[in-house]
Design a protein around this motif. Structure first.
Motif, PDB file in Angstrom:
ATOM      1  N   PHE A 113       0.841  -1.192   0.000  1.00 26.14           N
ATOM      2  CA  PHE A 113       0.000   0.000   0.000  1.00 26.14           C
ATOM      3  C   PHE A 113       0.879   1.246   0.000  1.00 26.14           C
ATOM      4  O   PHE A 113       2.067   1.191   0.332  1.00 26.14           O
ATOM      5  CB  PHE A 113      -0.921   0.019   1.223  1.00 26.14           C
ATOM      6  N   ASP A 118      -3.728   3.281   4.800  1.00 32.33           N
ATOM      7  CA  ASP A 118      -4.433   2.386   3.887  1.00 32.33           C
ATOM      8  C   ASP A 118      -4.219   0.922   4.270  1.00 32.33           C
ATOM      9  O   ASP A 118      -5.144   0.112   4.183  1.00 32.33           O
ATOM     10  CB  ASP A 118      -3.959   2.625   2.452  1.00 32.33           C
ATOM     11  N   LYS A 284     -12.058   5.944  -0.981  1.00 32.65           N
ATOM     12  CA  LYS A 284     -12.461   4.677  -0.404  1.00 32.65           C
ATOM     13  C   LYS A 284     -13.980   4.654  -0.201  1.00 32.65           C
ATOM     14  O   LYS A 284     -14.648   5.686  -0.226  1.00 32.65           O
ATOM     15  CB  LYS A 284     -11.762   4.444   0.940  1.00 32.65           C
TER      16      LYS A 284
END
Length: 317
Positions: A113, A118, A284
């Protein structure tokens, strides 16, 4: 045996030689035997290339690929193409990571990531899924818990009744509140909420779909220019600091909303917006976001019902 995930940050690692990469590969394989997955984050181009070559990284996350291509994290909507950086970066093998295709990379289980945040969100999602929403556990969940889960995983809109149950509110409160809010629907990732709402000021934001990031803009992120090239590590979201990410079903902006506008002498306080975090639609929890904005001017007006104000104050404070 209780460790499910191990996150390795390469934030201040400028290079990884082949010998170290082989040791990391062996460590990853040994951890896999006991049920622990090793996840890497904050790798620069050189480290990423070494870990790819050693098969330490096999399925990087899309955000990391975007960073390595030169598309760094930004707060500009994709609707404004002139703001995008067109710098191309030659990524190391395998070829599927070097492809400039604009389509998203789909991988079932990423092992690298861009940032620790994250990676932690990814691990948290899998742990919650395994221990709360799989097998017989799902049948023990309440309706609003299932609705919240679906909103987070599938990007769908959370129902008003589910929102009320999440915060122990009476049925029908969100319907009463809606007429006093400005409805921002169809927001895309990296949109600033204040740009879509005139006179945003100190407002409460009720997240009905998607998610919102609390971002603070900095004059100098990590003083990278002061470091020599041989000791520079990974630099991500330069000039910005991610404070928190709010999923659907949450309320954002409580501190600034209830901050006293006047001091004890009756003088009005003036706050610099540069010192306050900015609300940015996160990439997200879905492609679009729906946010209900309740402005402080509406709250202070005589038209806002006192009963509704008392119920919201009890929930938020």
């Amino acid at each position: 045996k209780d460790v499910r995930y191990c996150i390795l940050s390469f934030a201040r690692v400028p290079l990884v030689d082949p010998s170290a990469a082989r040791h990391l590969k062996n460590m990853k394989e040994k951890a896999k035997l006991v049920g622990c997955k090793v996840i890497c984050c904050r790798t620069n181009h050189a480290v990423f290339g070494a870990l790819i070559a050693a098969d330490v990284i096999t399925d990087p996350d899309e955000d990391l690929i975007m960073y390595l291509r030169g598309l760094k994290w930004r707060t500009k909507s994709t609707r404004s193409s002139k703001n995008l950086e067109h710098k191309q970066v030659n990524l190391p093998s395998p070829r599927k990571f070097a492809s400039p295709s604009p389509g998203p990379l789909i991988q079932a289980e990423p092992d690298a990531f861009a940032h620790e945040t994250d990676a932690l969100d990814y691990c948290d999602e899998l742990l919650v899924k395994d221990f709360c929403y799989c097998g017989n556990w799902r049948y023990e969940m309440t309706d609003f818990q299932v609705a919240y889960r679906d909103a987070c995983t599938e990007g769908i809109r959370i129902d008003e009744h589910a929102f009320e149950d999440m915060h122990n509110l009476r049925r029908g409160l969100m319907a009463d509140l809606k007429s006093y809010c400005e409805i921002l629907d169809g927001l895309t990732k990296w949109d600033k909420v204040a740009d879509d709402s005139p006179k945003f000021g100190s407002s409460l934001c009720f997240i009905m779909r998607g998610s919102v990031s609390l971002v603070q803009f900095l004059a100098q992120a990590d003083q990278q220019d002061m470091l020599l090239p041989q000791v520079r590590g990974f630099s991500f979201r330069e000039g910005k600091r991610l404070r928190r990410r709010y999923p659907p079903g949450h309320v954002v902006g409580k501190v600034a909303f209830f901050l006293d506008q006047e001091d004890k002498h009756g003088c009005r306080k003036v706050l610099s917006r540069d010192l306050l975090p900015n609300l940015v639609v996160s990439s997200k929890f879905g492609a679009t976001a729906e946010i209900w904005v309740l402005k402080r001017s509406v709250w202070d007006s005589g038209q806002f019902p006192a009963g509704l104000k008392a119920e919201l104050t009890k929930m938020l404070c």
